[in-house]
Write a protein that holds these residues in place. Structure first.
Motif, PDB file in Angstrom:
ATOM      1  N   PRO A 154       5.005  10.282 -16.580  1.00 43.05           N
ATOM      2  CA  PRO A 154       6.425  10.464 -16.678  1.00 43.05           C
ATOM      3  C   PRO A 154       7.067  11.832 -17.104  1.00 43.05           C
ATOM      4  O   PRO A 154       6.485  12.397 -17.998  1.00 43.05           O
ATOM      5  CB  PRO A 154       6.933   9.065 -17.320  1.00 43.05           C
ATOM      6  CG  PRO A 154       5.899   8.061 -17.329  1.00 43.05           C
ATOM      7  CD  PRO A 154       4.797   9.122 -17.362  1.00 43.05           C
ATOM      8  N   ALA A 199       9.337   7.798 -14.239  1.00 42.36           N
ATOM      9  CA  ALA A 199       7.987   7.540 -13.529  1.00 42.36           C
ATOM     10  C   ALA A 199       8.308   7.817 -11.978  1.00 42.36           C
ATOM     11  O   ALA A 199       7.483   8.236 -11.248  1.00 42.36           O
ATOM     12  CB  ALA A 199       7.129   6.379 -13.874  1.00 42.36           C
ATOM     13  N   GLN A 205      11.475   4.192 -18.134  1.00 46.26           N
ATOM     14  CA  GLN A 205      11.212   3.591 -19.532  1.00 46.26           C
ATOM     15  C   GLN A 205      12.306   4.229 -20.594  1.00 46.26           C
ATOM     16  O   GLN A 205      12.564   5.406 -20.732  1.00 46.26           O
ATOM     17  CB  GLN A 205       9.939   3.919 -20.126  1.00 46.26           C
ATOM     18  CG  GLN A 205       9.808   3.515 -21.499  1.00 46.26           C
ATOM     19  CD  GLN A 205       8.497   3.826 -22.210  1.00 46.26           C
ATOM     20  OE1 GLN A 205       7.496   3.891 -21.399  1.00 46.26           O
ATOM     21  NE2 GLN A 205       8.385   4.265 -23.474  1.00 46.26           N
ATOM     22  N   THR A 220      15.037  -0.043 -13.297  1.00 50.42           N
ATOM     23  CA  THR A 220      14.321   0.271 -11.994  1.00 50.42           C
ATOM     24  C   THR A 220      15.321   0.107 -10.842  1.00 50.42           C
ATOM     25  O   THR A 220      16.375  -0.692 -10.952  1.00 50.42           O
ATOM     26  CB  THR A 220      13.296  -0.943 -11.698  1.00 50.42           C
ATOM     27  OG1 THR A 220      13.503  -2.178 -11.830  1.00 50.42           O
ATOM     28  CG2 THR A 220      11.976  -0.714 -12.492  1.00 50.42           C
ATOM     29  N   TYR A 237       2.246   0.184 -14.845  1.00 47.75           N
ATOM     30  CA  TYR A 237       2.869   1.002 -15.831  1.00 47.75           C
ATOM     31  C   TYR A 237       2.459   0.547 -17.124  1.00 47.75           C
ATOM     32  O   TYR A 237       2.679  -0.504 -17.396  1.00 47.75           O
ATOM     33  CB  TYR A 237       4.263   1.338 -15.702  1.00 47.75           C
ATOM     34  CG  TYR A 237       4.913   2.105 -16.670  1.00 47.75           C
ATOM     35  CD1 TYR A 237       4.990   3.693 -16.455  1.00 47.75           C
ATOM     36  CD2 TYR A 237       5.450   1.916 -17.954  1.00 47.75           C
ATOM     37  CE1 TYR A 237       5.463   4.671 -17.225  1.00 47.75           C
ATOM     38  CE2 TYR A 237       6.116   3.025 -18.514  1.00 47.75           C
ATOM     39  CZ  TYR A 237       5.996   4.024 -18.495  1.00 47.75           C
ATOM     40  OH  TYR A 237       6.523   5.163 -19.171  1.00 47.75           O
ATOM     41  N   THR A 258       3.200   0.190 -20.954  1.00 44.11           N
ATOM     42  CA  THR A 258       4.285   0.634 -21.865  1.00 44.11           C
ATOM     43  C   THR A 258       3.806   0.583 -23.360  1.00 44.11           C
ATOM     44  O   THR A 258       4.270   1.171 -24.128  1.00 44.11           O
ATOM     45  CB  THR A 258       5.347  -0.395 -21.885  1.00 44.11           C
ATOM     46  OG1 THR A 258       4.930  -1.805 -22.013  1.00 44.11           O
ATOM     47  CG2 THR A 258       6.063  -0.347 -20.325  1.00 44.11           C
ATOM     48  N   ARG A 267       1.709   5.787 -18.859  1.00 47.23           N
ATOM     49  CA  ARG A 267       1.376   6.498 -17.668  1.00 47.23           C
ATOM     50  C   ARG A 267       1.369   5.262 -16.438  1.00 47.23           C
ATOM     51  O   ARG A 267       1.211   3.966 -16.696  1.00 47.23           O
ATOM     52  CB  ARG A 267      -0.456   6.789 -17.796  1.00 47.23           C
ATOM     53  CG  ARG A 267      -0.672   7.688 -18.732  1.00 47.23           C
ATOM     54  CD  ARG A 267      -0.362   9.100 -18.173  1.00 47.23           C
ATOM     55  NE  ARG A 267      -0.738  10.053 -19.011  1.00 47.23           N
ATOM     56  CZ  ARG A 267      -0.056  10.555 -20.025  1.00 47.23           C
ATOM     57  NH1 ARG A 267       1.188  10.059 -20.312  1.00 47.23           N
ATOM     58  NH2 ARG A 267      -0.431  11.622 -20.623  1.00 47.23           N
ATOM     59  N   MET A 268       1.574   5.788 -15.187  1.00 42.21           N
ATOM     60  CA  MET A 268       1.720   4.970 -13.923  1.00 42.21           C
ATOM     61  C   MET A 268       0.679   5.122 -13.108  1.00 42.21           C
ATOM     62  O   MET A 268       0.364   6.450 -12.684  1.00 42.21           O
ATOM     63  CB  MET A 268       3.086   5.182 -13.114  1.00 42.21           C
ATOM     64  CG  MET A 268       3.189   3.922 -11.915  1.00 42.21           C
ATOM     65  SD  MET A 268       4.661   4.177 -11.408  1.00 42.21           S
ATOM     66  CE  MET A 268       5.720   3.143 -12.207  1.00 42.21           C
TER      67      MET A 268
END
Length: 312
Positions: free
Chosen positions: A26, A39, A56, A137, A215, A217, A232-233
Motif C-alpha cells: 500500500p 492497497a 487502512q 472499502t 490483507y 492488518t 501487505r495485500m
C-alpha cells in the motif's frame, strides 16, 4: 458463535509461489497525524472481485478534543463499507441516516446515482482520548445498478456470522464464504471477512469465489512458502486451493473477493463508473451546488459545509 468445520478443511499450504498472482504494497499517506495506507486501486490491480478501493486507516491515537472530520462529499457507482477495529465514527448521509459506526458492525451505503455523506468523530467521541483503527472499502456496482437509487443498511456485530475453529475466529462481514452468509444484501457475488488467528493457526481460503485476496492488518502470515508482514495485500490465482498460516505473533486479516465485474471502471475523486460520461455528469452536478433541487443533497444535521470539487 458457531464452530464451522469448513474452517478446518484439509487444504495444503503448498509451496508454489505462483499461487500468489500479485503482492500489493500500500501507498502511505499522512493526513496530519493520521496515516492512511491504500492497497486498491493499485498499478497492477484495479479490483479484487468488485472491491475497487481499500484503505487502512490508522492505528491512530487522538487526544481529547481531536478527531476526524470528513466533510460531506458525494459518491456515485459504488457501495461503501467502513469497518472498524477500534474507535467510533459518526455517519450522516443525504438519505437522512444518522448512525454511529462501531467495531465489528457493517454500514453498507449504496451510492447508485448519487449520495452525499460525512464521517466524523464529534460530540461525545471528542470528550476523551480516542483510538482509531479500521478499513474503508468501496465496492464497484454492476453496470445495471449504477443508476439505481441510494440506500443504507446497518447490521450490528451481533448479527454477523462468527465462525470458530481451533485457533481462529472469522466474522463474515459481507457475502458468502465457508458455508455461511452475512445478512446484508449485496449488489453482486462477493465475500468480505475479518479473521483473527492465533500463532500457527491455518485458515483455508474460500473456494466458491473467482477472485480472492488477503490483507494483513496485524501480525504476519505464511502463504505458499512465503512470509508476509502487516501492510501487505496478496491476490491469488482463481481456482487454487490454498491455506494461510499465522506467524509466531498470530495475525489479523481482512479477506475479500468475489466475481469479477463485466469490465474495468473509471475512478475520479469519489466517483466510480463504467463510463467517463457518468463521471463528468456527476462532476457538473456537484459543482452546481444545487442542494435543494439538484442531483446531490447535503446530509441533514451536517449541511453547513461540504468538500469542494478538486481542481483537477
Amino acid at each position: 458463535m458457531s464452530w464451522n468445520p469448513l474452517l478446518d478443511a484439509d487444504i495444503p499450504l503448498g509451496n508454489d509461489v505462483d499461487a500468489i498472482e500479485t503482492v500489493i504494497v500500500p501507498r502511505a499517506r499522512d493526513l496530519g497525524g493520521f496515516e492512511v495506507r491504500r492497497a486498491l486501486p493499485a498499478p497492477r490491480r484495479q479490483m479484487v472481485g468488485p472491491f475497487i478501493f481499500f484503505d487502512q486507516m490508522g492505528p491512530a491515537e487522538f487526544l481529547t478534543g481531536q478527531g476526524i472530520d470528513v466533510r460531506p462529499h458525494p459518491h456515485i457507482g459504488l457501495a461503501t463499507v467502513t469497518y472498524l477495529y477500534q474507535g467510533r465514527l459518526h455517519h450522516r448521509d443525504s438519505l437522512g441516516t444518522d448512525q454511529w459506526i462501531e467495531p465489528g458492525a457493517v454500514n453498507w451505503m449504496i451510492a447508485g446515482n448519487g449520495v452525499t455523506h460525512s464521517e466524523r468523530t464529534d460530540g461525545p467521541a471528542r470528550q476523551a482520548p480516542l483510538s482509531m483503527f479500521g478499513i474503508q472499502t468501496w465496492v464497484a456496482l454492476p453496470e445495471h445498478l449504477e443508476e439505481t437509487g441510494a440506500s443504507f443498511e446497518h447490521a450490528p456485530a451481533s448479527a454477523l456470522p462468527l465462525l470458530e475453529a481451533e485457533g481462529k475466529q472469522v466474522r463474515l462481514v459481507l457475502g458468502d464464504a465457508w458455508g455461511a452468509s452475512a445478512p446484508v444484501e449485496t449488489t453482486s457475488e462477493m465475500f468480505y471477512a475479518d479473521a483473527q488467528l492465533e500463532p500457527g493457526a491455518a485458515l483455508p481460503l474460500p473456494d466458491n469465489h473467482e477472485d480472492r485476496g488477503v490483507y494483513v492488518t496485524q501480525g504476519s502470515v505464511e502463504i505458499a512458502g512465503q512470509g508476509f508482514e502487516a501492510g501487505r495485500m496478496m491476490v491469488f490465482r482463481p481456482g487454487d486451493r490454498l491455506s494461510l498460516k499465522a506467524g509466531p505473533q498470530g495475525a489479523r486479516l481482512m479477506l475479500l473477493g468475489g466475481a469479477t465485474l463485466g469490465g474495468p471502471r473509471h475512478i475520479w475523486w469519489n466517483f466510480v463508473a463504467s463510463s467517463k460520461e457518468r463521471i463528468d455528469a456527476a462532476k457538473e452536478a456537484w459543482r452546481a451546488g444545487d442542494w435543494r433541487h439538484g442531483r446531490f443533497r447535503l446530509p441533514p444535521g451536517d449541511d453547513s459545509e461540504f468538500t469542494p470539487l478538486p481542481t483537477r
